[in-house]
Each structure stands twice: as C-alpha cells, then as structure tokens.
Design an enzyme around this catalytic site. Structure first.
Site, mmCIF file in Angstrom:
data_model
loop_
_atom_site.group_PDB
_atom_site.id
_atom_site.type_symbol
_atom_site.label_atom_id
_atom_site.label_comp_id
_atom_site.label_asym_id
_atom_site.label_seq_id
_atom_site.Cartn_x
_atom_site.Cartn_y
_atom_site.Cartn_z
ATOM 1 N N ASP A 253 0.822 -1.215 0.000
ATOM 2 C CA ASP A 253 0.000 0.000 0.000
ATOM 3 C C ASP A 253 0.853 1.261 0.000
ATOM 4 O O ASP A 253 0.529 2.248 0.654
ATOM 5 C CB ASP A 253 -0.951 -0.003 1.202
ATOM 6 N N LYS A 255 2.145 4.669 -0.935
ATOM 7 C CA LYS A 255 1.602 5.887 -1.531
ATOM 8 C C LYS A 255 1.900 7.021 -0.556
ATOM 9 O O LYS A 255 2.105 6.771 0.655
ATOM 10 C CB LYS A 255 0.096 5.773 -1.780
ATOM 11 N N ASN A 258 0.433 7.323 2.991
ATOM 12 C CA ASN A 258 0.853 6.435 4.075
ATOM 13 C C ASN A 258 2.269 6.709 4.547
ATOM 14 O O ASN A 258 2.840 5.931 5.314
ATOM 15 C CB ASN A 258 0.714 4.969 3.635
ATOM 16 N N ASP A 271 0.112 2.565 8.348
ATOM 17 C CA ASP A 271 -0.971 1.798 7.727
ATOM 18 C C ASP A 271 -0.498 0.464 7.139
ATOM 19 O O ASP A 271 -0.251 0.344 5.935
ATOM 20 C CB ASP A 271 -1.674 2.620 6.635
ATOM 21 N N THR A 288 -4.071 0.684 -3.919
ATOM 22 C CA THR A 288 -4.649 1.902 -4.481
ATOM 23 C C THR A 288 -4.462 1.857 -5.995
ATOM 24 O O THR A 288 -3.351 1.600 -6.454
ATOM 25 C CB THR A 288 -3.927 3.127 -3.883
HETATM 26 N N1 LIG Z 1 1.073 7.129 13.913
HETATM 27 C C1 LIG Z 1 0.435 8.156 13.372
HETATM 28 N N2 LIG Z 1 0.741 9.421 13.712
HETATM 29 C C2 LIG Z 1 0.073 10.455 13.153
HETATM 30 N N3 LIG Z 1 -0.907 10.315 12.250
HETATM 31 C C3 LIG Z 1 -1.251 9.090 11.884
HETATM 32 C C4 LIG Z 1 -0.613 7.948 12.415
HETATM 33 N N4 LIG Z 1 -1.160 6.853 11.845
HETATM 34 C C5 LIG Z 1 -2.098 7.296 11.001
HETATM 35 N N5 LIG Z 1 -2.165 8.635 11.020
HETATM 36 C C6 LIG Z 1 -3.079 9.480 10.227
HETATM 37 O O1 LIG Z 1 -4.331 8.824 10.102
HETATM 38 C C7 LIG Z 1 -4.604 8.537 8.719
HETATM 39 C C8 LIG Z 1 -5.339 7.216 8.616
HETATM 40 O O2 LIG Z 1 -4.500 6.190 9.103
HETATM 41 P P1 LIG Z 1 -4.459 4.771 8.413
HETATM 42 O O3 LIG Z 1 -4.158 4.962 6.957
HETATM 43 O O4 LIG Z 1 -3.572 3.881 9.183
HETATM 44 O O5 LIG Z 1 -5.959 4.347 8.643
HETATM 45 P P2 LIG Z 1 -6.836 3.387 7.782
HETATM 46 O O6 LIG Z 1 -8.105 3.205 8.530
HETATM 47 O O7 LIG Z 1 -6.080 2.142 7.430
HETATM 48 O O8 LIG Z 1 -7.060 4.279 6.519
HETATM 49 P P3 LIG Z 1 -7.233 3.839 5.041
HETATM 50 O O9 LIG Z 1 -8.639 3.387 4.927
HETATM 51 O O10 LIG Z 1 -6.889 5.065 4.273
HETATM 52 O O11 LIG Z 1 -6.225 2.781 4.805
HETATM 53 C C9 LIG Z 1 -3.240 8.556 8.055
HETATM 54 O O12 LIG Z 1 -3.348 8.860 6.680
HETATM 55 C C10 LIG Z 1 -2.522 9.655 8.825
HETATM 56 O O13 LIG Z 1 -2.882 10.927 8.365
#
Ligand SMILES: Nc1ncnc2c1ncn2[C@@H]1O[C@H](COP(=O)(O)OP(=O)(O)OP(=O)(O)O)[C@@H](O)[C@H]1O
Length: 441
Positions: A253, A255, A258, A271, A288
């Site tokens: 994933d 991009k 992430n 992620d 993606t």
């Molecule tokens: N450790 C972290 N510190 C700061 N921000 C974070 C962190 N982890 C995630 N984020 C923020 O939260 C967003 C969403 O996190 P993540 O992509 O892990 O969630 P997801 O539910 O898997 O989303 P997606 O459906 O896009 O895959 C990230 O794009 C980032 O902006």
C-alpha cells in the site's frame, strides 16, 4: 484532506469491501484472494523551493550528505538490515520514544539491527490509560486519534477500528495481519506499534504519534519535488521495503498518504492494513489503483516485487506531481493504462531517475529491478542512488530536506487536516458480538 484539484488524484481511502468503492471521493480497492547536495561526496543540494512558505521550513542543505560509503549488502542474511528470526522477545523501546505505560518501557534497541522483535502488544493497555484528543485521520472503518498517556503524559496515535465494520467489510484477516505485522517490525522508517486492546465495539492500536503530517500534503503543496528531495524520501522508503522483504512481508500500500514525516523530516511508513507475510506468491487484489502493478490488476499471482513497482510510481509522483497512469478517469481507466504499460516521462526527469523508473515500472518481471538475482540490492545500487550512504541514512544521520514546522512541542497536530469527530462514545459496555474474531488484540 484538502481538495487538491482535478489534475491530481484524490487522497485514497481503502475500500474494505470486495469491489471498487468511493468514500468522500477517495477510492481504493480490495478483493479477497484468490484471484481474480552537498559536499564533495554529493549531498542533497536543493531545498523544497517550490513549497509554499506556510508549509515548509525546508533547509537549504548545508549538511545533509547522502553520499560516502558504498551501500551495504541488503540481502536478507547479511546486510545491516538483514533479518534474523527469533522467538517472542521482550518489547523494545525505540531510541527516541517511550512506551505509553512507563513500566512497559524496555531497554534501548539498536535500530540498525534488524532481528525480528515481537513486541508484546496484546491487551497491554486499556482505554483508561489515555486521554483521547482530536482525530488525525480517518479510514474506511475507523479513525486515528491523537491521545495522551496518563502515565507519562506523552502523545501517541491510536487507531480505532469498529469491529462491526471490519467484519462487514471482510477485513478480519487483514486487520489481524496488520496487528501481527506491526508487532513484528522494528525499523527507523516504520511506525512503532506499542500495544493493542479492545472493548465490546472497537479495536485499538497504540502507535507513536508522528507529528509532521503526511508526505501527501507536502507533495501537493510543493506540486513536485526536486530530484534530490525525491531521492531522499525514495531512499528511506527503499530501506524500509528492503527490511520488510527480508522478513517476507509485502507492504502492498505504498503511496504518499501512508508516508508520515516525523518532527525532523524523516519518513515513517504507517498503515499496515494490507501488509502480509508472503514467502512466495499471493493473489489478493488490494491497494490503491494508481499504484497497482499490472500482475495485480491482471489477477495473477504476485510477489514482493509489486512493492518495487509501487516505489517506481511513488518516485514518479514525487518528481512529476502526478502518477504515471492517471488520466482523470475512473479506476477502470487507470487499470487499462497500467495494463497498456505506456509511461510518458517528462523531459525534466533526470536521466538516472528515468532509467530507474523504467526498470521499476516494467510489467516484465524478469526485468523489474528488485525482482532480479540481487533482489533489493539492485535497486539500492542503481545509479540514481549512487551518492546515498545507506548506513548513514539508516541511522538518520542524513539531514532531511524539509523540517515540518511542528509548533508547541509534542502533541502539536496542526499539520494534520481537521476531521469531524466521532460521535459514538468509546468503551461503552455491551454485547461483544465479534470479539472472537480478534482474540489477538
Ligand atoms: N502514527 C500516526 N501518527 C500520526 N498520524 C497518523 C498515524 N497513523 C495514522 N495517522 C493518520 O491517520 C490517517 C489514517 O491512518 P491509516 O491509513 O492507518 O488508517 P486506515 O483506517 O487504514 O485508513 P485507510 O482506509 O486510508 O487505509 C493517516 O493517513 C494519517 O494521516
């Protein structure tokens, strides 16, 4: 995320369903398997001149050299990031971070060593260990919050996943994989997972809070990165991929959304929702659209080399400001373009970068860099990375090209977009219909 206009793809959000899906204009796909400068040594010279001043304190690279020693052998067995399988061990605290529960802090760990460290993550914390603050980002079935530990008062990011949503979207396996993969990895450019817990409705993953925001935001504000800047980020990603692959983990994933920037400007890959241990081949269609390798689009079995393809797409996007197969159309159109495989390289791309991209963004698996005899080594040793001192890069001794303007010390989330907050209270008692799917949390 800001709307960055029609010439760019929107920020992608995973569709956890078995079909292409749109959510807030962010698309992503998943189909369950099977198939279908510097010094004389050559440092980064250019700063992020094109980034607006509000978004950047890009340094002009007085010190950051990428060059020096030849790259270490990045093979799984011998390089500085080689993996060594070990049984469950005690958790290790990263050099600059502290476990949310001070009592849980382990001894310092040499981040350049790459032995497998299984952090004890299960049920390590509870909701009452943290004060929940604003949302940092949202995903398809949950959100990530800024939280503060009540024990050491430090800030962390907690990913909250709704069990019902995970089950409905058939993402139980991916969610358990995400926890397992994150528990396993320990690398300077990968997010650290400190612990997981659950209540009757939600799963919680406690991670380091990475304050500098997403590379996605910086790239959109900058439009595109100068060659040395793209090289810096690509090199940190390449080391992380090399490490993951040495553990037989495909990331799947890659991009800019992430890739988070820490307060110093180094990358952290977050992620791990699609990361999976795959010793040989797998078939799941996920990721993606813009970043999918043709063998994934064509529902063929595929291996780690899909991550090297995605690295090519990432480098292209960093250098050009758009992805090579994007054309404003639907995901279907993007897939057609990927399968057609024609990439137009703008004249401003450095010849070495273009040579690397041509070897990464190639459908021919017998030619794709990273999938050849020397594995990831052939990527790290490519001419475009010639000045990179991989050991110094790994130990974060290379000065990043951009230092995020993190204000107010720890806990400053101003570089993250604002999201509507969750209305449902966490930690409510009630029947736990899906707990049996998540016994590892
Ligand atoms: N450790 C972290 N510190 C700061 N921000 C974070 C962190 N982890 C995630 N984020 C923020 O939260 C967003 C969403 O996190 P993540 O992509 O892990 O969630 P997801 O539910 O898997 O989303 P997606 O459906 O896009 O895959 C990230 O794009 C980032 O902006």
């Amino acid at each position: 995320m800001p709307n960055i206009g029609s010439v760019f793809r929107s920020k992608k959000k995973k569709d956890k369903d078995e079909k292409s899906h749109k959510e807030n204009g962010h698309t992503d796909i998943i189909i369950e398997e099977p198939p279908v400068t510097s010094s004389t040594e050559g440092s980064i010279r250019q700063s992020l001149g094109s980034a607006p001043s509000t978004a950047t304190t890009a340094n002009s690279h007085t010190g950051g050299t990428l060059s020096g020693k030849p790259p270490p052998s990045p093979t799984a067995s011998s390089g500085p990031h080689a993996a060594k399988e070990e049984p469950m061990t005690t958790p290790a605290a990263p050099e600059s971070q502290t476990a949310p529960n001070a009592n849980a802090t382990g001894p310092g760990h040499n981040s350049q060593k790459t032995e497998t460290v299984y952090r004890a993550t299960k049920g390590k914390y509870t909701l009452s260990d943290f004060t929940f603050q604003r949302t940092l980002g949202t995903g398809s079935f949950g959100r990530v919050h800024l939280v503060q530990s009540k024990h050491n008062l430090r800030f962390y990011a907690v990913k909250v996943l709704k069990k019902a949503q995970v089950v409905k979207m058939k993402q139980v396996e991916h969610t358990n994989d995400e926890r397992r993969m994150l528990q396993r990895v320990k690398h300077p450019f990968l997010i650290t997972l400190w612990g997981t817990f659950q209540d009757s409705k939600n799963l919680y993953m406690v991670m380091d809070f990475i304050e500098g925001g997403e590379l996605f935001s910086l790239l959109r504000k900058s439009q595109r990165f100068p060659n040395p800047v793209a090289k810096f980020y690509a090199a940190e990603v390449a080391l992380a991929l090399d490490y993951l692959h040495s553990l037989n983990i495909i990331y799947r994933d890659l991009k800019p959304e992430n890739l988070l920037l820490d307060r110093h400007g180094h990358l952290k890959i977050t992620d791990f929702g699609f990361a999976k241990e795959v010793p040989d081949i797998t078939w799941t269609l996920c990721g993606t659209p813009d970043y999918l390798a043709p063998e994934v689009v064509a529902s063929k079995g595929y291996n780690k080399s899909v991550d090297w393809w995605s690295l090519g797409i990432l480098i292209f996007e960093m250098l050009c400001g758009y992805t090579p197969f994007w054309d404003g159309g639907s995901p279907m159109k993007i897939y057609e373009n990927i399968l057609r495989g024609k990439v137009k390289y703008p004249a401003y791309i450095h010849p070495d970068a273009m040579d690397l991209l041509q070897q990464l963004i190639t459908p021919d698996l017998t030619k794709r860099l990273g999938n050849l005899y020397h594995g990831s080594r052939s990527v790290l040793e490519h001419a475009w990375f010639a000045e990179v001192n991989w050991e110094r890069l790994l130990s974060k001794q290379i000065e990043p090209p951009y230092v995020p303007p993190v204000r107010g010390g720890i806990g400053d989330a101003s570089l993250f977009d604002k999201y509507p907050e969750e209305t449902e209270e966490y930690g409510k008692d009630g029947p736990d219909q899906y707990g049996h799917f998540f016994t590892d949390f």
